[in-house]
Design an enzyme around this catalytic site. Structure first.
Site, PDB file in Angstrom:
ATOM      1  CB  CYS A   1      -0.932  -0.010   1.202  1.00 13.36           C
ATOM      2  SG  CYS A   1      -1.931   1.477   1.278  1.00 13.36           S
TER       3      CYS A   1
ATOM      4  CB  CYS B   1      -0.562   2.495   4.062  1.00 16.87           C
ATOM      5  SG  CYS B   1      -1.988   1.772   3.323  1.00 16.87           S
ATOM      6  CG  ASP B   2       3.113   1.258   4.439  1.00 18.49           C
ATOM      7  OD1 ASP B   2       2.711   1.715   5.524  1.00 18.49           O
ATOM      8  OD2 ASP B   2       2.817   0.125   4.043  1.00 18.49           O
TER       9      ASP B   2
END
Ligand code: NDP
Length: 316
Positions: free
Chosen positions: A139, A142-143
């Site tokens: 992701c 997300c990261d």
């Protein structure tokens, strides 16, 4: 062990499909209980801007939209619970489900809206650094933040991979994109955007052999160019995998008809009915074609209406 709980409507999973089903079921006085699952809000909580959901002319972030859907479901008194269903028994007319802590639920109707999860390559080194939290991710949104001004590698050639590569290109110094064939699967517009981004280096015919690291953190990737069988190493601190999704349907497989890739089959096209009476499906758990928030929401509505009609026909 706790007492058996009897419900009129149990909703398993909390993406746009589950929340929409909850809103409709709650307004029909079915007193739905929702188990949110491992990733409350579902896949959209790992998306950045959603620009194609009607009603948001200026766009909305995935997490914000999910909070709004949750608030709307709760406004009509959906009982939204943390936790997840780990086991079901759909062999009888009462649909039995168990939560992760052993709580037993008997539901007249069940709406499955468990969605799908990201796939990984399955390399031992990939799984090792994934589990360590050392630089493997599925992701980018997300990261990606953790890799600002660093060099990253992303695998995949579909729309997701292109979207994530483009997202990463804005944060990272360099993005190397590994495409296993000599062409993208992504739509032309998405592929063109990636091709036209100067700090994205696309390597066609290239497969990952090993994720390299120092035992704690990712330091690079060893790859092979299948056009000439040349191996090489690419230095990076982040390794992103964007190669598609797997439907979250394993717990239903003994009772619900699945297709060869694990997606739930509709028993009657144009409805949300599964092969088990009283069990309905909505969203990506049964959709490998459209996979959009708006289509998931639409099928969530259909599932709640089908569940309501099922109950009415039984005289509830
Ligand atoms: P897709 O299934 O479309 O693409 C998966 C990609 O991963 C393919 O290019 C595939 O390669 C590659 N792949 C699979 N396994 C491996 C492997 N082991 N090693 C290397 N590469 C691998 O999945 P997506 O998640 O990209 O998209 C799913 C759906 O969602 C699509 O319908 C897509 O259009 C849609 N979508 C739309 C978006 C948008 O419009 N904004 C954004 C994101 C998704 P190969 O091509 O060789 O099979």
């Amino acid at each position: 062990m706790s007492q058996i709980e009897h419900l009129s409507c149990l909703i398993i999973g909390s993406g746009p499909a589950g929340y929409t089903a909850a809103i409709y079921a709650a307004r029909a006085d079915m007193k739905p209980v929702m188990y949110q699952g491992m990733q409350p809000g579902g896949q959209l909580t790992t998306t950045n801007e959603v620009e194609n959901f009607p009603g948001y002319p200026d766009g909305v972030t995935g997490p914000e939209m999910m909070l709004q859907l949750e608030a709307q479901a709760k406004r009509f008194e959906t009982d939204v619970r943390n936790g997840f269903i780990t086991k079901v028994d759909f062999s009888g007319s009462i649909h039995k489900c168990w939560t992760e802590d052993g709580h037993e639920i008997h539901a007249d109707t069940v709406i499955i809206s468990t969605g799908a999860s990201a796939k990984y390559l399955g390399l031992e080194s990939e799984q090792k650094y994934l589990k360590l939290g050392g630089g493997v991710s599925a992701c980018a949104v997300c990261d990606g933040f953790f890799y600002r001004n660093q060099e990253v590698v992303i695998v995949g050639a579909g729309d997701s991979a292109c979207e994530e590569a483009h997202y990463l290109s804005k944060l990272c110094k360099k993005v190397t994109m590994l495409v296993r064939r000599d062409a993208f699967r992504a739509s032309k517009i998405m592929a063109e955007r990636v091709k036209n981004t100067p700090n994205i280096d696309i390597r066609f015919n290239t497969e990952t052999l090993e994720v390299l690291g120092d035992g704690q953190l990712v330091t690079g990737v060893r790859v092979i160019d299948r056009s000439n069988n040349q191996e090489s190493e690419i230095t990076c601190t982040g390794f992103f995998v964007a190669i598609g999704h797997q439907p979250n349907t394993a717990i239903f497989k003994d009772y619900i008809d699945l297709d060869e890739t694990g997606y739930i089959k509709y028993a009657q096209p144009g409805t949300s009915k599964t092969n088990v009476a009283g069990v309905f499906v909505a969203g990506d758990a049964a959709d490998k074609t459209y996979r959009q928030a708006i289509t998931a929401a639409g099928t969530g509505c259909i599932a709640a209406l089908d569940a309501e009609r099922y109950l009415a026909a039984k005289g509830h």
